[in-house]
Write an enzyme that holds these catalytic residues in place. Sequence first.
Site, PDB file in Angstrom:
ATOM      1  N   GLU A  98       0.823  -1.208   0.000  1.00  9.17           N
ATOM      2  CA  GLU A  98       0.000   0.000   0.000  1.00  9.17           C
ATOM      3  C   GLU A  98       0.860   1.261   0.000  1.00  9.17           C
ATOM      4  OE1 GLU A  98      -4.044  -1.402   2.161  1.00  9.17           O
ATOM      5  OE2 GLU A  98      -2.407  -0.918   3.496  1.00  9.17           O
ATOM      6  N   CYS A 111       3.470   8.502   1.227  1.00  9.59           N
ATOM      7  CA  CYS A 111       4.033   7.544   2.181  1.00  9.59           C
ATOM      8  C   CYS A 111       4.269   6.223   1.425  1.00  9.59           C
ATOM      9  CB  CYS A 111       3.038   7.379   3.326  1.00  9.59           C
ATOM     10  SG  CYS A 111       3.589   6.246   4.587  1.00  9.59           S
ATOM     11  N   CYS A 118       6.855  -6.988   7.281  1.00  5.90           N
ATOM     12  CA  CYS A 118       7.958  -6.396   8.042  1.00  5.90           C
ATOM     13  C   CYS A 118       8.459  -7.422   9.040  1.00  5.90           C
ATOM     14  CB  CYS A 118       7.477  -5.149   8.792  1.00  5.90           C
ATOM     15  SG  CYS A 118       8.822  -4.222   9.566  1.00  5.90           S
ATOM     16  N   CYS A 122       7.121  -4.973  15.735  1.00  6.83           N
ATOM     17  CA  CYS A 122       6.727  -3.985  16.739  1.00  6.83           C
ATOM     18  C   CYS A 122       5.318  -4.347  17.204  1.00  6.83           C
ATOM     19  CB  CYS A 122       6.762  -2.576  16.157  1.00  6.83           C
ATOM     20  SG  CYS A 122       8.430  -2.112  15.612  1.00  6.83           S
ATOM     21  N   CYS A 125       1.969  -2.445  15.835  1.00  8.39           N
ATOM     22  CA  CYS A 125       1.870  -2.159  14.394  1.00  8.39           C
ATOM     23  C   CYS A 125       1.146  -3.283  13.660  1.00  8.39           C
ATOM     24  CB  CYS A 125       3.263  -1.967  13.816  1.00  8.39           C
ATOM     25  SG  CYS A 125       3.239  -1.614  12.037  1.00  8.39           S
ATOM     26  N   CYS A 347      -1.211   5.548   9.924  1.00  7.24           N
ATOM     27  CA  CYS A 347       0.027   4.876  10.321  1.00  7.24           C
ATOM     28  C   CYS A 347      -0.278   3.582  11.029  1.00  7.24           C
ATOM     29  CB  CYS A 347       0.813   5.702  11.325  1.00  7.24           C
ATOM     30  SG  CYS A 347       1.085   7.358  10.858  1.00  7.24           S
TER      31      CYS A 347
HETATM   32  N1  SAH Z   1       9.807   0.607   9.863  1.00  2.99           N
HETATM   33  C1  SAH Z   1       9.915   2.024   9.791  1.00  2.99           C
HETATM   34  C2  SAH Z   1       8.868   2.711   8.924  1.00  2.99           C
HETATM   35  C3  SAH Z   1       7.419   2.253   8.959  1.00  2.99           C
HETATM   36  S1  SAH Z   1       6.267   2.707  10.213  1.00  2.99           S
HETATM   37  C4  SAH Z   1       9.875   2.597  11.191  1.00  2.99           C
HETATM   38  O1  SAH Z   1       9.766   1.842  12.131  1.00  2.99           O
HETATM   39  O2  SAH Z   1      10.032   3.810  11.346  1.00  2.99           O
HETATM   40  C5  SAH Z   1       5.860   4.379  10.188  1.00  2.99           C
HETATM   41  C6  SAH Z   1       5.528   4.910  11.585  1.00  2.99           C
HETATM   42  O3  SAH Z   1       4.207   4.528  12.062  1.00  2.99           O
HETATM   43  C7  SAH Z   1       6.495   4.393  12.623  1.00  2.99           C
HETATM   44  O4  SAH Z   1       6.880   5.408  13.487  1.00  2.99           O
HETATM   45  C8  SAH Z   1       5.660   3.362  13.333  1.00  2.99           C
HETATM   46  O5  SAH Z   1       6.198   3.072  14.573  1.00  2.99           O
HETATM   47  C9  SAH Z   1       4.312   4.037  13.375  1.00  2.99           C
HETATM   48  N2  SAH Z   1       3.216   3.112  13.692  1.00  2.99           N
HETATM   49  C10 SAH Z   1       3.180   1.783  13.515  1.00  2.99           C
HETATM   50  N3  SAH Z   1       2.011   1.269  13.946  1.00  2.99           N
HETATM   51  C11 SAH Z   1       1.283   2.305  14.401  1.00  2.99           C
HETATM   52  C12 SAH Z   1      -0.033   2.418  14.947  1.00  2.99           C
HETATM   53  N4  SAH Z   1      -0.816   1.362  15.089  1.00  2.99           N
HETATM   54  N5  SAH Z   1      -0.463   3.648  15.288  1.00  2.99           N
HETATM   55  C13 SAH Z   1       0.318   4.726  15.087  1.00  2.99           C
HETATM   56  N6  SAH Z   1       1.562   4.688  14.577  1.00  2.99           N
HETATM   57  C14 SAH Z   1       2.040   3.487  14.237  1.00  2.99           C
END
Ligand code: SAH
Length: 370
Positions: A98, A111, A118, A122, A125, A347
């Site tokens: 996406e 974006c 991934c 985390c 996420c 995000c």
């Molecule tokens: N892997 C990279 C880029 C992708 S995530 C990174 O970790 O930076 C883009 C951003 O969205 C990151 O800061 C991530 O931590 C955040 N993110 C992930 N899941 C989220 C959620 N459920 N709510 C808000 N932000 C989130």
Amino acid sequence: MSTSKPVRKTNLLNFGHEALKQYFVDMGEKPFRATQIIKWLHQLMVDDVDQMSNISKPLRTRLKEETEIRAPQVMLDRESADGTRKWLFRLDDGNAIETVFIPEGERGTLCVSSQVGCALDCTFCATARQGFNRNLTLAEMIGQLWVARRSLQQNPRADRVITNVVMMGMGEPLLNLDNLIPTLALMMDDHAYGLSRRRVTVSTSGVLPALERLADTLDVSLAVSLHAPNDAIRDKLVPLNRKYPIAELIAACRRFVDRKTTQRKHITWEYVMLEGVNDSENEARELARLLRDIPSKINLIPFNPFPDTRYRRSSNNRIHRFQDILIQAGYTVTIRKTRGDDIDAACGQLAGQVNDRSRREVHFARLEQG
Ligand code: SAH
């Protein structure tokens, strides 16, 4: 009877500028052909070699025989009530990714995803849930920008122009560094998208050796997904922290900032606001102390929930209290607006799979096409 598989043609979107020069040299052509083709592809957004009028007829014929211009295929293209637009792409191997466009006044941010799934896992996420599948190719990354820009140009509007790119979609860009570097280079190439290094941002959870290599190679803006003021909390949110803990992360970011050639040197720290996990006043003060010695901007991200998550979004009051403490400590702190959540484009909501709702839409689209 033997059925030989058709040989895949070389995809012109899979070349960086330097690699394309080499391609032409190997062909017995002059390297400046590469610059001409890069302009046709990435500045004039042409998808047909025959339109490349400054390329000789014989070379065009040869290019048509040997190459193609193949971007990821758009499976779904949706626009949210707030103007946010999301594309779901189907890749050649059937995987999906996406890409999201977020208009905001003069700025339009794309974006871009860097991987299918991934590996970082985390805990807050949605992308993590699908696990890691593979790295995206250069064509698949620059192709997201190429398709998005072409689609936006179909109905030209001053407030629908891509002015910024953030590598903040699915995946960890620094775990795909070999393809990332030529992708970023094209984004900043004056013969291609010509974005300034302030407008191209790599977001990372902190893959430190790759961060050093990136700093040695290219000057871009850096956003770091910190999410916690100490290792105890960050270990739970970002498992990569157990490998590269906060002190090392900050030291590496310090070196990154010092090596930058631009005037505006800083790191943007992303901090997802999770109720009762990392959002207390003490944690705000701890964060303020942690970042004291490094030029920083802080971006608070209200958590975007997804099915079966154990986390909740911090209340607005708590987010603002957190912000105030950091502002009083002297930081620039923004709260990320939640955009496009009616189309699951916020995000952490990018999951790159055809969910039930979109599957129905694809189905209906097919029915309408007959
Ligand atoms: N892997 C990279 C880029 C992708 S995530 C990174 O970790 O930076 C883009 C951003 O969205 C990151 O800061 C991530 O931590 C955040 N993110 C992930 N899941 C989220 C959620 N459920 N709510 C808000 N932000 C989130």
